[in-house]
Write a protein that holds these residues in place. Sequence first.
Motif, mmCIF file in Angstrom:
data_model
loop_
_atom_site.group_PDB
_atom_site.id
_atom_site.type_symbol
_atom_site.label_atom_id
_atom_site.label_comp_id
_atom_site.label_asym_id
_atom_site.label_seq_id
_atom_site.Cartn_x
_atom_site.Cartn_y
_atom_site.Cartn_z
ATOM 1 N N GLU A 329 0.820 -1.203 0.000
ATOM 2 C CA GLU A 329 0.000 0.000 0.000
ATOM 3 C C GLU A 329 0.861 1.263 0.000
ATOM 4 O O GLU A 329 1.776 1.410 0.813
ATOM 5 C CB GLU A 329 -0.925 0.017 1.224
ATOM 6 C CG GLU A 329 -1.933 1.144 1.205
ATOM 7 C CD GLU A 329 -2.934 1.053 2.336
ATOM 8 O OE1 GLU A 329 -3.880 1.874 2.355
ATOM 9 O OE2 GLU A 329 -2.787 0.173 3.211
ATOM 10 N N ASP A 330 0.569 2.154 -0.940
ATOM 11 C CA ASP A 330 1.300 3.415 -1.104
ATOM 12 C C ASP A 330 2.794 3.192 -1.352
ATOM 13 O O ASP A 330 3.612 4.085 -1.111
ATOM 14 C CB ASP A 330 1.107 4.323 0.121
ATOM 15 C CG ASP A 330 -0.340 4.721 0.323
ATOM 16 O OD1 ASP A 330 -1.052 4.883 -0.675
ATOM 17 O OD2 ASP A 330 -0.759 4.858 1.494
ATOM 18 N N SER A 331 3.162 2.000 -1.810
ATOM 19 C CA SER A 331 4.573 1.660 -2.096
ATOM 20 C C SER A 331 5.465 1.874 -0.875
ATOM 21 O O SER A 331 6.624 2.294 -0.991
ATOM 22 C CB SER A 331 5.096 2.477 -3.281
ATOM 23 O OG SER A 331 4.347 2.220 -4.446
ATOM 24 N N ARG A 332 4.933 1.577 0.301
ATOM 25 C CA ARG A 332 5.668 1.873 1.528
ATOM 26 C C ARG A 332 6.973 1.102 1.631
ATOM 27 O O ARG A 332 8.017 1.663 1.982
ATOM 28 C CB ARG A 332 4.776 1.564 2.742
ATOM 29 C CG ARG A 332 3.586 2.504 2.887
ATOM 30 C CD ARG A 332 2.651 2.040 3.982
ATOM 31 N NE ARG A 332 1.445 2.866 4.056
ATOM 32 C CZ ARG A 332 0.388 2.574 4.797
ATOM 33 N NH1 ARG A 332 0.380 1.465 5.532
ATOM 34 N NH2 ARG A 332 -0.670 3.368 4.814
ATOM 35 N N MET A 333 6.937 -0.201 1.354
ATOM 36 C CA MET A 333 8.177 -0.982 1.469
ATOM 37 C C MET A 333 9.159 -0.607 0.377
ATOM 38 O O MET A 333 10.370 -0.496 0.630
ATOM 39 C CB MET A 333 7.866 -2.470 1.425
ATOM 40 C CG MET A 333 9.104 -3.329 1.640
ATOM 41 S SD MET A 333 8.740 -5.075 1.769
ATOM 42 C CE MET A 333 10.411 -5.717 2.012
ATOM 43 N N LEU A 334 8.657 -0.409 -0.839
ATOM 44 C CA LEU A 334 9.531 -0.008 -1.934
ATOM 45 C C LEU A 334 10.242 1.297 -1.605
ATOM 46 O O LEU A 334 11.469 1.410 -1.748
ATOM 47 C CB LEU A 334 8.710 0.137 -3.217
ATOM 48 C CG LEU A 334 9.422 0.741 -4.429
ATOM 49 C CD1 LEU A 334 10.647 -0.069 -4.802
ATOM 50 C CD2 LEU A 334 8.468 0.863 -5.606
ATOM 51 N N LEU A 335 9.499 2.293 -1.160
ATOM 52 C CA LEU A 335 10.104 3.576 -0.829
ATOM 53 C C LEU A 335 11.010 3.468 0.400
ATOM 54 O O LEU A 335 12.056 4.126 0.461
ATOM 55 C CB LEU A 335 9.012 4.622 -0.592
ATOM 56 C CG LEU A 335 8.237 5.046 -1.847
ATOM 57 C CD1 LEU A 335 7.083 5.968 -1.467
ATOM 58 C CD2 LEU A 335 9.158 5.739 -2.850
ATOM 59 N N GLY A 336 10.624 2.642 1.370
ATOM 60 C CA GLY A 336 11.470 2.453 2.550
ATOM 61 C C GLY A 336 12.816 1.867 2.172
ATOM 62 O O GLY A 336 13.867 2.278 2.696
ATOM 63 N N PHE A 337 12.799 0.915 1.249
ATOM 64 C CA PHE A 337 14.056 0.324 0.785
ATOM 65 C C PHE A 337 14.902 1.347 0.035
ATOM 66 O O PHE A 337 16.095 1.509 0.310
ATOM 67 C CB PHE A 337 13.755 -0.880 -0.111
ATOM 68 C CG PHE A 337 14.973 -1.426 -0.801
ATOM 69 C CD1 PHE A 337 15.931 -2.127 -0.081
ATOM 70 C CD2 PHE A 337 15.168 -1.235 -2.164
ATOM 71 C CE1 PHE A 337 17.075 -2.630 -0.719
ATOM 72 C CE2 PHE A 337 16.290 -1.730 -2.805
ATOM 73 C CZ PHE A 337 17.253 -2.426 -2.074
ATOM 74 N N LEU A 338 14.300 2.050 -0.918
ATOM 75 C CA LEU A 338 15.052 3.016 -1.710
ATOM 76 C C LEU A 338 15.630 4.119 -0.830
ATOM 77 O O LEU A 338 16.811 4.482 -0.956
ATOM 78 C CB LEU A 338 14.153 3.619 -2.791
ATOM 79 C CG LEU A 338 13.704 2.675 -3.908
ATOM 80 C CD1 LEU A 338 12.741 3.395 -4.850
ATOM 81 C CD2 LEU A 338 14.893 2.116 -4.685
#
Length: 418
Positions: A329-338
């Motif tokens: 949701e809201d690309s939370r993990m993707l953004l957290g990783f980046l």
Amino acid sequence: MPTNLPISPEASSPAPLIHWTEGGEARSARWRSERGAAPPKRVVIADDSLSADAAYRLACEGTGLLWRGDFQNARMLVQALARRVDKPAKPKRDKRVKAQKAGEAAEAIAPVEALAPVFPEAFHLHRQAQAQRARVLSMVLIPFDADYSIPLRRAPDAKKACAEAWGPAKEANGSSVASLRELMGFISAHEWRRKGVPIPALGEDGPHNRIHPHYGVFSPVRGEYIDLVAQAPVPEGTADLLGFDIGTGTGVLAAVLALRSGVQRVIATDQDPRALACARDNLKRLGFPQIEVREADLFPEGRAHIIVCNPPWLPARPGSPVEHAVYDEDSRMLLGFLNGLAAHLEPKGEGWLILSDFAEHLGLRTRAWLLAAIDAAGLKVVDRLDAQPHHPKAADASDALHAARAAEVTSLWRLAAK
């Protein structure tokens, strides 16, 4: 792919009850639902005499059918309900022919990118239809004794499958009721765990190249993303490399990374208890003492030469706990990783982001958005390795999202700090 599943609601709050009337008496039992569904407000007793049409009408109304007949007949009833749910509406012939011809013409002259604007609506309609399907099929209910035995004729022994999903049986919890559909999911997951999934990247020896996924942990049945980690060039400059596997799930990518030349040690992280137990079990069975599994939200402390992450690929809200492996949701993990990657990379180190472009074809995310997020995190793209998926849905023309699935590409983005 990581799980990031929350702990089952049953572990942190009083168990809900399901109520019904049987033999003129009011009765109740513990209600179990891994997806967090509320118990049906209305429950009727059902057995082998109930017709599929009558059951379908009741299920569509939200009435639970507590089964007292033959177990195998209950399974057949669920199959009959599925056929009724899946039966497509029959439009008038002239409209159907016109729509088919229009669709064929559009596909003939327009690339998938040009059709992307229609996909978000189709995707959301597809999810709504799937959710409604799940609600209807979940109305067939099965009773369980305190030890997870099923007091029905020809019922299987599903005690181990239930214990793997619900935890050890406790006599104090008494009898319970759950959806037959959910039980069949437990049994299927138990078989995956028992047999294991062969991973060619771990070697040719059959007994020693299998990953055994636990219930609620994403099964590595799509091999293209695993092969990308096995093939990506390892950063040069040192022979004593440390790797991180962020959101390890079953531990499969940590194992593949540990086999790469020069990688001496790997730290695999996850925050879901099921994933942590699953990864430790698999890595111990496979014989990887150089891999340490830690509970962490994304990154462990320190820096690494290679940091792998395979986040959920679709930026949408999960509809149930097990969907956390697919929806971010809201690309939370993707953004957290980046956003945390640069601070955890050794000099000349790389982050390997594994991501499908399925969301782009669905119109849920754009390539420009992804590149902007990479740039804003202080990262640059070193290279990108692509692979075409070979899962059955990619070739299923009847699938509602076939055009997007057929165009899907899975990529390993090699990222470095600027």
